[in-house]
Design an enzyme around this catalytic site. Structure first.
Site, short mmCIF file in Angstrom:
data_model
loop_
_atom_site.label_atom_id
_atom_site.label_comp_id
_atom_site.label_asym_id
_atom_site.label_seq_id
_atom_site.Cartn_x
_atom_site.Cartn_y
_atom_site.Cartn_z
CB THR A 86 -0.92 0.02 1.24
OG1 THR A 86 -0.11 -0.17 2.42
CG2 THR A 86 -1.96 -1.07 1.19
CD GLU A 152 3.43 -5.76 9.28
OE1 GLU A 152 4.28 -6.07 10.14
OE2 GLU A 152 3.55 -4.81 8.48
CE LYS A 223 1.66 -1.29 10.84
NZ LYS A 223 2.50 -2.35 10.48
CG ASN A 227 4.00 1.70 12.23
OD1 ASN A 227 4.42 1.00 13.14
ND2 ASN A 227 3.99 1.29 10.98
N GLY A 272 19.16 11.06 16.25
CA GLY A 272 20.09 10.95 15.12
C GLY A 272 19.44 11.44 13.84
CB CYS A 279 6.71 0.78 8.10
SG CYS A 279 6.95 -0.78 7.29
C1 UGA Z 1 8.11 -0.35 11.90
C2 UGA Z 1 7.50 -0.67 13.26
O1 UGA Z 1 8.51 -0.57 14.28
C3 UGA Z 1 6.90 -2.07 13.26
O2 UGA Z 1 6.26 -2.33 14.51
C4 UGA Z 1 5.87 -2.17 12.13
O3 UGA Z 1 5.29 -3.46 12.06
C5 UGA Z 1 6.55 -1.87 10.81
O4 UGA Z 1 7.13 -0.55 10.87
C6 UGA Z 1 5.52 -1.96 9.71
O5 UGA Z 1 4.63 -1.11 9.70
O6 UGA Z 1 5.54 -2.90 8.93
P1 UGA Z 1 10.42 -0.98 10.68
O7 UGA Z 1 9.95 -0.19 9.51
O8 UGA Z 1 11.04 -2.30 10.45
O9 UGA Z 1 9.21 -1.25 11.71
O10 UGA Z 1 11.48 -0.06 11.42
P2 UGA Z 1 11.70 0.48 12.89
O11 UGA Z 1 12.46 -0.48 13.69
O12 UGA Z 1 10.42 0.96 13.46
O13 UGA Z 1 12.64 1.74 12.58
C7 UGA Z 1 12.15 2.80 11.76
C8 UGA Z 1 13.17 3.89 11.63
O14 UGA Z 1 13.31 4.61 12.84
C9 UGA Z 1 14.58 3.43 11.26
O15 UGA Z 1 15.08 4.30 10.27
C10 UGA Z 1 15.36 3.58 12.54
O16 UGA Z 1 16.74 3.83 12.31
C11 UGA Z 1 14.67 4.79 13.16
N1 UGA Z 1 14.79 4.84 14.64
C12 UGA Z 1 14.30 3.85 15.41
C13 UGA Z 1 15.37 5.96 15.23
O17 UGA Z 1 15.81 6.91 14.54
N2 UGA Z 1 15.45 6.03 16.59
C14 UGA Z 1 14.98 5.04 17.39
O18 UGA Z 1 15.09 5.17 18.63
C15 UGA Z 1 14.39 3.92 16.78
#
Ligand code: UGA
Length: 472
Positions: A86, A152, A223, A227, A272, A279
């Site tokens: 999507t 999810e 969801k 996010n 950062g 997502c």
């Molecule tokens: C995210 C959500 O965390 C999941 O729960 C969700 O299922 C998923 O999207 C989805 O909708 O499918 P994801 O996209 O794998 O998961 O990535 P994240 O771990 O959430 O990280 C997202 C971004 O935030 C990354 O660029 C990461 O570097 C950044 N981030 C994360 C920060 O800058 N600071 C933080 O403290 C944590």
């Protein structure tokens, strides 16, 4: 249970493989025949920890299969999981055309009753539209469609762990039979009773997951709200980092204490370069648009998005301040993926940073253990290195754009010796500023005290200068 998964992207492959692992008979289909051929040949087209081994094992045992005949997949499944993309439209709303196509396919192909499960991330009310399309296009009068939402919460890099050991499972249902069927599908995971074919480490919780049963609209909202909240948390930490820089605080110290309050929690407070990936950025936008359409001004979320975009400007400003002139400078880049443990570069901060540095005339060498091929497809002009030390060779600056653990463990003394100018700009606050400065680096990051002119640093510069003069 016989389950069909439509869409073999990241969510579909993890869902299909893990449901097979939990003991179901799963058929996955996709409208890209090449992708299906690759999967049939046992090759997993994405990098995701454990997925390769688990998919191969379930494929071998026959519980997991792949077909490009979507009609057959629809006819064969008792439950059909919709896992298609999507992506964002120009205006930020989610493009639901793939969901609409799949709904029409199910309606025309199914000859028996089906449970249709919305797994893709969709705005609230999509379930109601899905029901309407299934009803309007239904070919066979005997087929009854029940719609459920089962969002999810998988994170890339730990998706298999997250699927099999989740902290919560949400069922958005409007009838008892759908709830019963979903409970049956998830029973092995809810009761933690399945034999795992790979050794899963770092399981996020040892407790069984909490099952939350809601309406379809609430499940869809859960969801987007989850996010968006994570995105706001990151932007909040980033703003505190900016204040720290101005008043002399240390963001790591502040967020550590902040996170010890159980009402706040320690995660997603790493300051950062901000959030990237396929997502968070798109879901925040889609949620803003949904709110707007519903007459709600979700300005908080708009601000979180604005703060996030501004991180790139701030980072480039740090680079410019340190380098003065960017043109013709040799810039080494460590990390291209949008976060560690993935090869995904979609909406990665690295892309915009590379684009702008190239436009300013920098010469770029880059290294990322997983995301190099994908990046060089986008930027053929950057030089990709086979190991991180090559990136540092004769570089005027080294940038850290992804928080890979490998980078923390590098031999930084060696890197110091390789660089033309020992300057590190750490976009992920990965390294320890004091240790870096003791090693003689000029080091910049976000929201932590950094100083450039330590005696060690000056001495190192003088000795490099003398060596260079001696060579001349
Ligand atoms: C995210 C959500 O965390 C999941 O729960 C969700 O299922 C998923 O999207 C989805 O909708 O499918 P994801 O996209 O794998 O998961 O990535 P994240 O771990 O959430 O990280 C997202 C971004 O935030 C990354 O660029 C990461 O570097 C950044 N981030 C994360 C920060 O800058 N600071 C933080 O403290 C944590």
């Amino acid at each position: 249970m016989r389950i069909s998964v439509i869409g073999c992207g990241y969510v579909g492959l993890v869902t299909g493989t893990c449901l097979a692992e939990a003991g179901h008979e799963v058929v996955c289909t996709d409208n890209d025949p090449e992708r299906i051929a690759t999967l049939k040949a046992g090759v997993v087209p994405i990098y995701e920890q454990h997925l390769d081994a688990m998919l191969t094992e379930n494929h071998r045992s026959g519980r997991l299969s792949f077909t490009s005949d979507a009609g057959a997949a629809v006819r064969g499944g008792e439950a059909i999981f919709i896992c298609v993309g999507t992506p964002p439209l120009e205006n930020g709303e989610a493009d639901l055309s793939a969901i609409d196509n799949v709904a029409r396919l199910i309606a025309t192909e199914a000859s028996e009753s089906k449970l249709v499960v919305e797994k893709s991330t969709v705005p609230a009310q999509t379930g109601q539209q899905l029901k309407r399309v299934l009803e309007v296009y239904r070919r066979n009068g005997g087929a009854e469609f029940r719609v459920a939402s089962n969002p999810e919460f998988l994170r890339e890099g730990t998706a298999v762990e997250d699927f099999l050991h989740p902290d919560r499972i949400v069922f958005g249902v409007e009838d008892e039979q759908s709830e019963r069927q979903l409970r049956e599908i998830y029973r092995p995971i809810l009761e933690r009773r399945f034999r795992c074919s790979v050794h899963l480490t770092g399981c996020p919780t040892t407790k069984p997951p909490t099952l939350v049963v809601t309406t379809i609209s609430s499940a869809e909202l859960i969801k987007h709200a989850s996010n968006s909240f994570l995105a706001m948390k990151i932007s909040y930490a980033n703003m505190i980092a900016d204040v720290c820089e101005k008043v002399g605080g240390d963001i790591k110290e502040v967020t550590r204490a902040l996170g010890l309050d159980p009402r706040i929690g320690p995660r997603f407070l790493d300051a950062g370069l901000g959030f990237g990936g396929f997502c968070l950025p798109k879901d925040v936008q889609a949620f803003i648009r949904l709110a707007e359409r519903s007459g709600v001004d979700f300005s908080m979320l708009k601000e979180a998005e604005r703060v996030n975009k501004h991180r790139i400007d701030l980072f480039l400003e740090k680079i410019r301040q340190a380098l003065w002139v960017v043109k013709d400078k040799k810039v080494g880049v460590l990390g291209l993926a949008f976060k560690a443990n993935t090869d995904d570069i979609r909406f990665a901060p690295s892309l915009e940073i590379l684009r702008r540095l190239l436009a300013e005339g920098a010469q770029i060498r880059a290294y990322d253990q997983e995301a190099m091929d994908r990046t060089s497809n986008v930027f053929p002009q950057i030089h990709c290195c086979r190991e991180p030390y090559d990136v540092a060779r004769e570089a005027d600056a080294l940038l850290i754009l992804t928080e890979w653990e490998e980078f923390r463990l590098l031999d930084w003394e060696r890197i110091h010796g390789l660089m033309a100018r020992p300057l590190v700009i750490d976009g992920r606050n990965l390294l320890n500023p004091e240790a870096m400065m003791e090693r003689g680096f000029e080091y910049y990051c976000f929201g932590r005290p950094t100083q450039t002119a330590t005696p060690q640093f000056m001495a190192a510069q003088v000795s490099k200068f003398s060596e260079a003069s001696a060579r001349i």
